[in-house]
Design a protein around this motif. Structure first.
Motif, mmCIF file in Angstrom:
data_model
loop_
_atom_site.group_PDB
_atom_site.id
_atom_site.type_symbol
_atom_site.label_atom_id
_atom_site.label_comp_id
_atom_site.label_asym_id
_atom_site.label_seq_id
_atom_site.Cartn_x
_atom_site.Cartn_y
_atom_site.Cartn_z
ATOM 1 N N VAL A 1 0.837 -1.186 0.000
ATOM 2 C CA VAL A 1 0.000 0.000 0.000
ATOM 3 C C VAL A 1 0.881 1.248 0.000
ATOM 4 N N VAL A 2 0.379 2.291 -0.614
ATOM 5 C CA VAL A 2 0.931 3.632 -0.488
ATOM 6 C C VAL A 2 0.014 4.390 0.459
ATOM 7 N N VAL A 3 0.586 4.924 1.539
ATOM 8 C CA VAL A 3 -0.190 5.614 2.571
ATOM 9 C C VAL A 3 -0.035 7.113 2.371
ATOM 10 N N ASN A 4 -1.122 7.776 1.996
ATOM 11 C CA ASN A 4 -1.111 9.191 1.639
ATOM 12 C C ASN A 4 -2.216 9.929 2.390
ATOM 13 N N VAL A 5 -2.346 9.616 3.678
ATOM 14 C CA VAL A 5 -3.366 10.215 4.533
ATOM 15 C C VAL A 5 -2.750 11.366 5.329
ATOM 16 N N PRO A 6 -3.547 12.171 6.062
ATOM 17 C CA PRO A 6 -2.970 13.210 6.918
ATOM 18 C C PRO A 6 -1.952 12.627 7.899
ATOM 19 N N ASN A 7 -1.001 13.459 8.299
ATOM 20 C CA ASN A 7 0.148 12.993 9.078
ATOM 21 C C ASN A 7 -0.237 12.222 10.335
ATOM 22 N N ASP A 8 -1.279 12.672 11.034
ATOM 23 C CA ASP A 8 -1.636 12.010 12.294
ATOM 24 C C ASP A 8 -2.195 10.612 12.080
ATOM 25 N N LEU A 9 -2.567 10.276 10.851
ATOM 26 C CA LEU A 9 -3.094 8.941 10.548
ATOM 27 C C LEU A 9 -2.031 8.002 9.987
ATOM 28 N N ARG B 1 -6.694 21.048 4.601
ATOM 29 C CA ARG B 1 -6.434 22.082 5.601
ATOM 30 C C ARG B 1 -5.831 21.536 6.884
ATOM 31 N N TRP B 2 -5.731 20.222 7.002
ATOM 32 C CA TRP B 2 -5.108 19.634 8.195
ATOM 33 C C TRP B 2 -3.651 20.066 8.344
ATOM 34 N N TYR B 3 -3.031 20.511 7.263
ATOM 35 C CA TYR B 3 -1.648 20.982 7.364
ATOM 36 C C TYR B 3 -1.509 22.078 8.417
ATOM 37 N N LEU B 4 -2.554 22.890 8.579
ATOM 38 C CA LEU B 4 -2.496 24.041 9.485
ATOM 39 C C LEU B 4 -3.022 23.719 10.880
ATOM 40 N N ASP B 5 -3.277 22.458 11.160
ATOM 41 C CA ASP B 5 -3.698 21.997 12.482
ATOM 42 C C ASP B 5 -2.531 21.242 13.098
ATOM 43 N N PRO B 6 -1.837 21.834 14.099
ATOM 44 C CA PRO B 6 -0.644 21.178 14.653
ATOM 45 C C PRO B 6 -0.891 19.779 15.178
ATOM 46 N N GLU B 7 -2.090 19.508 15.689
ATOM 47 C CA GLU B 7 -2.375 18.171 16.195
ATOM 48 C C GLU B 7 -2.408 17.154 15.057
ATOM 49 N N ARG B 8 -2.915 17.546 13.925
ATOM 50 C CA ARG B 8 -3.015 16.632 12.790
ATOM 51 C C ARG B 8 -1.708 16.575 11.994
ATOM 52 N N CYS B 9 -1.054 17.713 11.879
ATOM 53 C CA CYS B 9 0.176 17.780 11.098
ATOM 54 C C CYS B 9 1.382 17.243 11.876
ATOM 55 N N GLY B 10 1.302 17.331 13.218
ATOM 56 C CA GLY B 10 2.451 16.988 14.050
ATOM 57 C C GLY B 10 3.277 18.202 14.410
#
Length: 315
Positions: free
Chosen positions: A66-74, A160-169
């Motif tokens: 698999v290629v995993v291309n989900v938001p960073n927190d996932l 837009r998750w890029y701009l959420d520190p919890e999701r982006c890391g």
């Protein structure tokens, strides 16, 4: 030769480059896609099965990787599930948002005997490759500067998750940092953080950072400049050699289209990944090392000094 069967999990802004690479590179076959968004699924290639849940894809689809291309927190939970199911994994950088999760994925990969490959697309950039070839037989590198500057809102698109520190890391350090740190390691090998300056906006998102790094021998140093607020974009690598020579790679040169260099870079990612799957290469880029350097940068920001164990070595 039977091509590896690959499922693409996550159809965000980067997925089009994976889809194009899967179609053009001729080294793998797309057999399934997955996303929670119905609109994105509807726009996916019509000839492959579609899934709303990655666990369903892992149970039902006949695939090798698999290629995993989900938001960073996932990244961590999806990669964990895929490795546990015996599937090889190519995951977008960063490997995870926390080093302990990255270590767990690396252990799981070893235990299962399954490939865990982190996608650092900039190492496959033609200008970077040309720079490495130009300096290969020259004097040793004394210093290296990697600039990774852009306007993040332009690059994020709907994601837009890029701009959420919890999701982006985090911010630019967590998301652009891994690509920049991987380039430093590509040229210098193992490095450690020696100093870091991080600037955050009113919401606490780190939008600018400067990170200094050094090789363990002290013979070479590096500077990484990250910026999420620069108009336009600049992605460069500059080296200074011991004989005084200065050389440079502009990763965007010859690619006037927005994100245009990514078309060929992701072909390189896919070919490298499938080479590892086939045994033509023994291992892929070290996502854990880059993740540790991200953590070391944030630790320096908090503590104002390097923390013990910041030096990152090959496993």
């Amino acid at each position: 030769m039977t091509l590896p069967r690959i499922g693409l999990i996550g159809l965000g802004v980067i997925s089009r480059f994976y889809l194009a690479a899967l179609e053009s590179a001729g080294c793998a076959r797309l057999v399934a896609v997955c996303d929670t968004d119905e609109d994105r699924l509807a726009a996916a290639p019509a000839h492959v099965p579609r899934y709303r849940d990655h666990r369903e894809l892992l149970r039902a689809a006949d695939l090798d990787a698999v290629v995993v291309n989900v938001p960073n927190d996932l990244h961590y939970p999806v990669c964990r599930d895929a490795l546990a199911a015996g599937r090889a994994v190519c995951v977008e950088k960063p490997l995870a948002t926390h080093p302990h999760d990255g270590h767990h994925l690396a252990r799981l990969s070893r235990q299962r005997g399954t490939v865990l490959f982190t996608s650092f697309h900039r190492r496959y950039n033609r200008e970077v490759d040309a720079l490495r070839r130009r300096i290969a037989s020259g004097a040793p590198i004394v210093s290296l500067t990697v600039r990774y500057e852009e306007t993040i809102e332009e690059h994020a698109g709907r994601d837009r998750w890029y701009l959420d520190p919890e999701r982006c890391g985090g911010g630019c350090v967590a998301d652009n940092g891994p690509n920049a740190f991987d380039l430093v390691r590509l040229f210098l090998g193992d490095v450690r953080v020696t100093e870091a300056t991080v600037h955050r906006d009113a919401r606490g998102v780190d939008r600018q950072a400067q990170v200094l790094l050094a090789a363990p021998s002290g013979a070479a140093a590096a500077r990484v400049v990250l910026d999420w607020s620069r108009p336009g974009e600049r992605k460069t690598v500059e080296v200074r050699l011991a004989d005084g020579t200065v050389d440079r790679a502009d990763m965007l040169a010859g690619h006037p289209e927005f994100k245009g260099s990514l078309w060929h870079e992701y072909v390189g990612v896919l070919r490298d990944f499938t080479d590892v799957l086939s045994g033509r290469r023994t291992n892929g880029p070290d996502g854990l090392a880059a993740l540790e350097l991200v953590a070391a940068t944030y630790a320096y920001e908090r503590l104002g000094r390097p923390r013990a164990g910041q030096e990152v070595r090959h496993p």
